[in-house]
Design a protein around this motif. Structure first.
Motif, PDB file in Angstrom:
ATOM      1  N   LEU A  66       0.830  -1.210   0.000  1.00 53.40           N
ATOM      2  CA  LEU A  66       0.000   0.000   0.000  1.00 53.40           C
ATOM      3  C   LEU A  66       0.865   1.261   0.000  1.00 53.40           C
ATOM      4  CD1 LEU A  66      -2.687  -1.146   2.583  1.00 53.40           C
ATOM      5  CD2 LEU A  66      -2.954  -1.001   0.101  1.00 53.40           C
ATOM      6  N   ALA A  67       1.938   1.255   0.788  1.00 57.59           N
ATOM      7  CA  ALA A  67       2.831   2.417   0.826  1.00 57.59           C
ATOM      8  C   ALA A  67       3.450   2.682  -0.539  1.00 57.59           C
ATOM      9  CB  ALA A  67       3.920   2.205   1.868  1.00 57.59           C
ATOM     10  N   TRP A  86       6.297   1.775   7.768  1.00 60.16           N
ATOM     11  CA  TRP A  86       5.725   2.120   6.464  1.00 60.16           C
ATOM     12  C   TRP A  86       4.969   3.438   6.495  1.00 60.16           C
ATOM     13  CZ3 TRP A  86       7.800   0.524   2.326  1.00 60.16           C
ATOM     14  CH2 TRP A  86       8.401  -0.734   2.274  1.00 60.16           C
ATOM     15  N   MET A  87       4.441   3.815   7.661  1.00 57.29           N
ATOM     16  CA  MET A  87       3.864   5.158   7.767  1.00 57.29           C
ATOM     17  C   MET A  87       4.973   6.198   7.722  1.00 57.29           C
ATOM     18  SD  MET A  87       1.094   6.958   7.891  1.00 57.29           S
ATOM     19  CE  MET A  87      -0.267   5.933   8.475  1.00 57.29           C
ATOM     20  N   ASP A  88       6.102   5.902   8.390  1.00 56.82           N
ATOM     21  CA  ASP A  88       7.249   6.814   8.331  1.00 56.82           C
ATOM     22  C   ASP A  88       7.725   6.960   6.888  1.00 56.82           C
ATOM     23  OD1 ASP A  88       7.204   7.103  11.081  1.00 56.82           O
ATOM     24  OD2 ASP A  88       8.810   5.657  11.453  1.00 56.82           O
ATOM     25  N   TYR A  89       7.678   5.879   6.140  1.00 60.78           N
ATOM     26  CA  TYR A  89       8.126   5.890   4.742  1.00 60.78           C
ATOM     27  C   TYR A  89       7.332   6.899   3.922  1.00 60.78           C
ATOM     28  CZ  TYR A  89       9.172   4.047   0.046  1.00 60.78           C
ATOM     29  OH  TYR A  89       9.563   3.909  -1.275  1.00 60.78           O
ATOM     30  N   VAL A  90       6.004   6.858   4.029  1.00 57.46           N
ATOM     31  CA  VAL A  90       5.198   7.802   3.238  1.00 57.46           C
ATOM     32  C   VAL A  90       5.281   9.208   3.825  1.00 57.46           C
ATOM     33  CG1 VAL A  90       3.658   6.024   2.321  1.00 57.46           C
ATOM     34  CG2 VAL A  90       3.055   7.165   4.456  1.00 57.46           C
ATOM     35  N   ALA A  91       5.476   9.308   5.143  1.00 56.35           N
ATOM     36  CA  ALA A  91       5.595  10.630   5.763  1.00 56.35           C
ATOM     37  C   ALA A  91       6.857  11.340   5.294  1.00 56.35           C
ATOM     38  CB  ALA A  91       5.599  10.496   7.282  1.00 56.35           C
ATOM     39  N   SER A 145       9.423  -7.207   4.405  1.00 55.91           N
ATOM     40  CA  SER A 145       8.524  -6.125   4.008  1.00 55.91           C
ATOM     41  C   SER A 145       7.193  -6.129   4.754  1.00 55.91           C
ATOM     42  CB  SER A 145       8.252  -6.187   2.498  1.00 55.91           C
ATOM     43  OG  SER A 145       7.696  -7.435   2.124  1.00 55.91           O
ATOM     44  N   VAL A 146       6.558  -7.277   4.899  1.00 53.56           N
ATOM     45  CA  VAL A 146       5.234  -7.331   5.540  1.00 53.56           C
ATOM     46  C   VAL A 146       5.403  -7.168   7.056  1.00 53.56           C
ATOM     47  CG1 VAL A 146       3.192  -8.767   5.945  1.00 53.56           C
ATOM     48  CG2 VAL A 146       4.350  -8.811   3.721  1.00 53.56           C
ATOM     49  N   PRO A 147       4.708  -6.211   7.675  1.00 58.51           N
ATOM     50  CA  PRO A 147       4.917  -5.974   9.106  1.00 58.51           C
ATOM     51  C   PRO A 147       4.805  -7.211   9.986  1.00 58.51           C
ATOM     52  CG  PRO A 147       3.706  -4.143   8.176  1.00 58.51           C
ATOM     53  CD  PRO A 147       3.845  -5.163   7.070  1.00 58.51           C
ATOM     54  N   ALA A 148       3.782  -8.055   9.779  1.00 63.50           N
ATOM     55  CA  ALA A 148       3.647  -9.253  10.613  1.00 63.50           C
ATOM     56  C   ALA A 148       4.851 -10.166  10.455  1.00 63.50           C
ATOM     57  CB  ALA A 148       2.368 -10.005  10.255  1.00 63.50           C
ATOM     58  N   GLY A 149       5.402 -10.234   9.251  1.00 63.51           N
ATOM     59  CA  GLY A 149       6.604 -11.024   9.021  1.00 63.51           C
ATOM     60  C   GLY A 149       7.814 -10.438   9.729  1.00 63.51           C
TER      61      GLY A 149
END
Length: 257
Positions: A66-67, A86-91, A145-149
């Motif tokens: 999504l990012a 991933w929120m930091d990435y888009v921020a 890449s996947v947060p749960a992973g």
């Protein structure tokens, strides 16, 4: 009564009538949300639509995917990530309205097995996960890449067992995809969020990872910089409200805001 006077009376009467204004069109809010949110967010969105008359359109996927879509200018109004990174990435790319960002939810990661083959596993330092998996696969979200992973890998490293299972990992494109591998019996064990396990009757939780074995699991939300929806702010307020909280807690999330 002459025709001229009659015409004046009709015009005056029409002028006194209230104007029939067209009803305001319902606004739509497009949401990019981590796959693990599906059950809870679908329920919350149904309540939001009933309350506000506005609609939501949700794209569920791994936060990483999504990012990257947001970075590629995919049209959306809100982003709910399953981790801070991933929120930091888009921020950092100036793609969110920083003053709208808030840490909304928390979660836990668990070890699951097919329901008909489940037995309790004591998750502790050095536990024999490799022996449990045997010749099968350990289903997880992609660990890079996947947060749960990523959370799962961090926990296994902290517990000293990652090196013994690294070669057995079946990395999936999202946590829900990893869950499906276990539910279908294609993997004897998997690491998913406790909320995912609660949503699938085909699996059972056999152990819960200690909270101190991985970084805190936090779901941040923010309105995107290019949002065009006039209802985006009200929708975010709803997600943070006491009205929405039960939809998340019933699925096992904790409320952080």
């Amino acid at each position: 009564m002459n025709r001229r006077l009659l015409l004046k009376l009709v015009v005056a009467a029409l002028a006194a009538l209230p104007l029939a204004l067209p009803a305001a069109a319902a606004d739509k809010v497009t949401v990019f949300a981590a796959a693990s949110l599906k059950n809870a967010l679908d329920a919350a969105n149904a309540a939001w639509q009933t309350e506000s008359g506005n609609e939501t359109a949700v794209s569920y996927a791994a936060s990483s995917a999504l990012a990257k879509q947001i970075e590629a200018a995919a049209p959306a109004d809100l982003f709910i990530s399953a981790d801070l990174a991933w929120m930091d990435y888009v921020a950092e790319k100036k793609l969110i309205k920083d003053d709208t960002r808030v840490n909304l939810l928390g979660n836990r990661i668990v070890l699951v097995a097919p329901k008909d083959k489940a037995s309790t596993v004591e998750i502790k330092d050095g536990f024999d996960l490799a022996g449990l998996v045997g010749d099968g696969k350990l289903a997880m979200g992609a660990v890079d890449s996947v947060p749960a992973g990523k959370y799962g890998k961090a926990a296994l490293e902290k517990l000293g067992v990652w090196s013994s299972v690294e070669g057995k990992v079946a990395g999936a494109e999202s946590v829900r995809a990893a869950l499906a591998l276990v539910s279908r019996g294609e993997a004897p064990y998997g690491i998913v969020y406790q909320t995912d396990a609660a949503a699938d009757p085909g699996v059972a939780v056999v152990g819960t990872f200690p909270e101190d074995s991985h970084p805190p699991i936090i779901y941040p939300v923010a309105i995107l910089s290019e949002s065009k929806s006039a209802a985006a702010g009200a929708y975010l307020d709803f997600l943070k409200s006491d009205k929405a909280a039960p939809f998340f807690t019933e699925q096992g999330f904790t409320i952080l805001k």
